[in-house]
Design a protein around this motif. Structure first.
Motif, PDB file in Angstrom:
ATOM      1  N   SER A   1       0.829  -1.211   0.000  1.00  0.00           N
ATOM      2  CA  SER A   1       0.000   0.000   0.000  1.00  0.00           C
ATOM      3  C   SER A   1       0.862   1.260   0.000  1.00  0.00           C
ATOM      4  O   SER A   1       0.588   2.210  -0.728  1.00  0.00           O
ATOM      5  CB  SER A   1      -0.933   0.019   1.217  1.00  0.00           C
ATOM      6  N   GLU A   2       1.915   1.261   0.817  1.00  0.00           N
ATOM      7  CA  GLU A   2       2.814   2.408   0.856  1.00  0.00           C
ATOM      8  C   GLU A   2       3.569   2.556  -0.465  1.00  0.00           C
ATOM      9  O   GLU A   2       3.745   3.666  -0.976  1.00  0.00           O
ATOM     10  CB  GLU A   2       3.808   2.288   2.012  1.00  0.00           C
ATOM     11  N   LEU A   3       4.014   1.440  -1.018  1.00  0.00           N
ATOM     12  CA  LEU A   3       4.714   1.468  -2.308  1.00  0.00           C
ATOM     13  C   LEU A   3       3.832   2.103  -3.378  1.00  0.00           C
ATOM     14  O   LEU A   3       4.276   2.984  -4.125  1.00  0.00           O
ATOM     15  CB  LEU A   3       5.108   0.051  -2.715  1.00  0.00           C
ATOM     16  N   LEU A   4       2.568   1.689  -3.441  1.00  0.00           N
ATOM     17  CA  LEU A   4       1.645   2.245  -4.444  1.00  0.00           C
ATOM     18  C   LEU A   4       1.374   3.724  -4.197  1.00  0.00           C
ATOM     19  O   LEU A   4       1.318   4.521  -5.139  1.00  0.00           O
ATOM     20  CB  LEU A   4       0.338   1.447  -4.445  1.00  0.00           C
ATOM     21  N   ARG A   5       1.201   4.088  -2.930  1.00  0.00           N
ATOM     22  CA  ARG A   5       0.970   5.504  -2.606  1.00  0.00           C
ATOM     23  C   ARG A   5       2.168   6.352  -3.019  1.00  0.00           C
ATOM     24  O   ARG A   5       2.023   7.408  -3.618  1.00  0.00           O
ATOM     25  CB  ARG A   5       0.708   5.654  -1.103  1.00  0.00           C
ATOM     26  N   ARG A   6       3.367   5.865  -2.740  1.00  0.00           N
ATOM     27  CA  ARG A   6       4.569   6.624  -3.095  1.00  0.00           C
ATOM     28  C   ARG A   6       4.761   6.702  -4.605  1.00  0.00           C
ATOM     29  O   ARG A   6       5.241   7.703  -5.120  1.00  0.00           O
ATOM     30  CB  ARG A   6       5.795   6.018  -2.417  1.00  0.00           C
ATOM     31  N   ALA A   7       4.380   5.654  -5.324  1.00  0.00           N
ATOM     32  CA  ALA A   7       4.467   5.696  -6.788  1.00  0.00           C
ATOM     33  C   ALA A   7       3.541   6.785  -7.324  1.00  0.00           C
ATOM     34  O   ALA A   7       3.882   7.495  -8.262  1.00  0.00           O
ATOM     35  CB  ALA A   7       4.098   4.342  -7.383  1.00  0.00           C
ATOM     36  N   ARG A   8       2.371   6.911  -6.710  1.00  0.00           N
ATOM     37  CA  ARG A   8       1.410   7.928  -7.161  1.00  0.00           C
ATOM     38  C   ARG A   8       1.884   9.337  -6.791  1.00  0.00           C
ATOM     39  O   ARG A   8       1.796  10.254  -7.588  1.00  0.00           O
ATOM     40  CB  ARG A   8       0.044   7.645  -6.533  1.00  0.00           C
ATOM     41  N   ILE A   9       2.418   9.499  -5.601  1.00  0.00           N
ATOM     42  CA  ILE A   9       2.783  10.841  -5.105  1.00  0.00           C
ATOM     43  C   ILE A   9       4.206  11.245  -5.490  1.00  0.00           C
ATOM     44  O   ILE A   9       4.439  12.360  -5.950  1.00  0.00           O
ATOM     45  CB  ILE A   9       2.613  10.897  -3.572  1.00  0.00           C
ATOM     46  N   ASP A  10       5.174  10.334  -5.301  1.00  0.00           N
ATOM     47  CA  ASP A  10       6.594  10.673  -5.476  1.00  0.00           C
ATOM     48  C   ASP A  10       7.178  10.270  -6.820  1.00  0.00           C
ATOM     49  O   ASP A  10       8.298  10.636  -7.132  1.00  0.00           O
ATOM     50  CB  ASP A  10       7.438  10.015  -4.374  1.00  0.00           C
ATOM     51  N   GLY A  11       6.436   9.455  -7.578  1.00  0.00           N
ATOM     52  CA  GLY A  11       6.965   9.017  -8.864  1.00  0.00           C
ATOM     53  C   GLY A  11       7.419   7.572  -8.826  1.00  0.00           C
ATOM     54  O   GLY A  11       7.172   6.853  -7.858  1.00  0.00           O
ATOM     55  N   PRO A  12       8.086   7.125  -9.878  1.00  0.00           N
ATOM     56  CA  PRO A  12       8.468   5.722 -10.022  1.00  0.00           C
ATOM     57  C   PRO A  12       9.234   5.190  -8.814  1.00  0.00           C
ATOM     58  O   PRO A  12      10.091   5.868  -8.248  1.00  0.00           O
ATOM     59  CB  PRO A  12       9.360   5.720 -11.265  1.00  0.00           C
ATOM     60  N   GLN A  13       8.893   3.949  -8.425  1.00  0.00           N
ATOM     61  CA  GLN A  13       9.537   3.271  -7.309  1.00  0.00           C
ATOM     62  C   GLN A  13      10.244   2.037  -7.860  1.00  0.00           C
ATOM     63  O   GLN A  13       9.651   1.229  -8.573  1.00  0.00           O
ATOM     64  CB  GLN A  13       8.492   2.860  -6.260  1.00  0.00           C
ATOM     65  N   HIS A  14      11.505   1.885  -7.528  1.00  0.00           N
ATOM     66  CA  HIS A  14      12.332   0.798  -8.046  1.00  0.00           C
ATOM     67  C   HIS A  14      12.337  -0.367  -7.060  1.00  0.00           C
ATOM     68  O   HIS A  14      12.483  -0.159  -5.859  1.00  0.00           O
ATOM     69  CB  HIS A  14      13.761   1.292  -8.283  1.00  0.00           C
ATOM     70  N   VAL A  15      12.177  -1.572  -7.582  1.00  0.00           N
ATOM     71  CA  VAL A  15      12.171  -2.770  -6.744  1.00  0.00           C
ATOM     72  C   VAL A  15      13.373  -3.626  -7.118  1.00  0.00           C
ATOM     73  O   VAL A  15      13.607  -3.895  -8.295  1.00  0.00           O
ATOM     74  CB  VAL A  15      10.858  -3.570  -6.920  1.00  0.00           C
ATOM     75  N   THR A  16      14.120  -4.038  -6.091  1.00  0.00           N
ATOM     76  CA  THR A  16      15.322  -4.834  -6.325  1.00  0.00           C
ATOM     77  C   THR A  16      15.122  -6.268  -5.835  1.00  0.00           C
ATOM     78  O   THR A  16      14.357  -6.520  -4.904  1.00  0.00           O
ATOM     79  CB  THR A  16      16.538  -4.240  -5.596  1.00  0.00           C
ATOM     80  N   VAL A  17      15.807  -7.184  -6.491  1.00  0.00           N
ATOM     81  CA  VAL A  17      15.840  -8.586  -6.085  1.00  0.00           C
ATOM     82  C   VAL A  17      17.307  -8.988  -6.014  1.00  0.00           C
ATOM     83  O   VAL A  17      18.028  -8.856  -7.003  1.00  0.00           O
ATOM     84  CB  VAL A  17      15.073  -9.477  -7.091  1.00  0.00           C
ATOM     85  N   HIS A  18      17.734  -9.415  -4.851  1.00  0.00           N
ATOM     86  CA  HIS A  18      19.143  -9.785  -4.627  1.00  0.00           C
ATOM     87  C   HIS A  18      20.089  -8.657  -5.065  1.00  0.00           C
ATOM     88  O   HIS A  18      21.122  -8.904  -5.682  1.00  0.00           O
ATOM     89  CB  HIS A  18      19.493 -11.083  -5.353  1.00  0.00           C
ATOM     90  N   GLY A  19      19.698  -7.413  -4.775  1.00  0.00           N
ATOM     91  CA  GLY A  19      20.553  -6.272  -5.060  1.00  0.00           C
ATOM     92  C   GLY A  19      20.496  -5.738  -6.470  1.00  0.00           C
ATOM     93  O   GLY A  19      21.127  -4.741  -6.785  1.00  0.00           O
ATOM     94  N   ARG A  20      19.742  -6.396  -7.349  1.00  0.00           N
ATOM     95  CA  ARG A  20      19.632  -5.934  -8.746  1.00  0.00           C
ATOM     96  C   ARG A  20      18.253  -5.327  -8.981  1.00  0.00           C
ATOM     97  O   ARG A  20      17.243  -5.897  -8.570  1.00  0.00           O
ATOM     98  CB  ARG A  20      19.793  -7.112  -9.712  1.00  0.00           C
ATOM     99  N   GLU A  21      18.224  -4.218  -9.671  1.00  0.00           N
ATOM    100  CA  GLU A  21      16.940  -3.609 -10.012  1.00  0.00           C
ATOM    101  C   GLU A  21      16.201  -4.525 -10.983  1.00  0.00           C
ATOM    102  O   GLU A  21      16.738  -4.882 -12.030  1.00  0.00           O
ATOM    103  CB  GLU A  21      17.160  -2.230 -10.632  1.00  0.00           C
ATOM    104  N   GLU A  22      14.982  -4.934 -10.624  1.00  0.00           N
ATOM    105  CA  GLU A  22      14.212  -5.865 -11.434  1.00  0.00           C
ATOM    106  C   GLU A  22      12.922  -5.274 -11.962  1.00  0.00           C
ATOM    107  O   GLU A  22      12.404  -5.732 -12.970  1.00  0.00           O
ATOM    108  CB  GLU A  22      13.877  -7.122 -10.628  1.00  0.00           C
ATOM    109  N   ALA A  23      12.366  -4.276 -11.274  1.00  0.00           N
ATOM    110  CA  ALA A  23      11.071  -3.737 -11.696  1.00  0.00           C
ATOM    111  C   ALA A  23      10.950  -2.285 -11.251  1.00  0.00           C
ATOM    112  O   ALA A  23      11.660  -1.836 -10.345  1.00  0.00           O
ATOM    113  CB  ALA A  23       9.936  -4.550 -11.090  1.00  0.00           C
ATOM    114  N   VAL A  24      10.044  -1.582 -11.909  1.00  0.00           N
ATOM    115  CA  VAL A  24       9.721  -0.210 -11.531  1.00  0.00           C
ATOM    116  C   VAL A  24       8.207  -0.124 -11.430  1.00  0.00           C
ATOM    117  O   VAL A  24       7.499  -0.536 -12.345  1.00  0.00           O
ATOM    118  CB  VAL A  24      10.250   0.818 -12.561  1.00  0.00           C
ATOM    119  N   VAL A  25       7.726   0.404 -10.312  1.00  0.00           N
ATOM    120  CA  VAL A  25       6.287   0.568 -10.103  1.00  0.00           C
ATOM    121  C   VAL A  25       5.934   2.009 -10.427  1.00  0.00           C
ATOM    122  O   VAL A  25       6.527   2.950  -9.893  1.00  0.00           O
ATOM    123  CB  VAL A  25       5.900   0.226  -8.645  1.00  0.00           C
TER     124      VAL A  25
END
Length: 98
Positions: A28-52
């Protein structure tokens, strides 16, 4: 590494970078921050894998599927009298191995 909010960071202390574990736990916080602050980057094992992205930002980037951009480009052609020989080509369907 842990931030003051208790969130663990593996790539950077950038507030827009989340580990997968934190992204799942605080969706929920991730989605709220994507809406308010812009793209949110998600990492897996230290590597960027996705952007919300927010839905609004996604629609802006994706653009319209109406073909209006192509129509606008053709109408802006510097050679308005150019006669294009547009011919439809029909071929048989090919077999595809799945």
């Amino acid at each position: 590494m842990s931030t003051p909010s208790g969130r663990h960071r593996t790539v950077s202390d950038d507030a827009s970078t989340w580990t997968l574990q934190d992204a799942k736990a605080r969706l929920s916080e991730l989605l709220r921050r994507a809406r308010i602050d812009g793209p949110q980057h998600v990492t897996v094992h230290g590597r960027e894998e996705a952007v919300v992205l927010s839905a609004e930002e996604f629609r802006r980037l994706k653009g319209s599927v109406s073909g209006q951009a192509l129509i606008d480009a053709l109408q802006a052609c510097p050679y308005p009298g150019l006669d294009l020989d547009l011919e439809s080509v029909r071929t048989e369907a090919r077999d595809v191995d799945l």
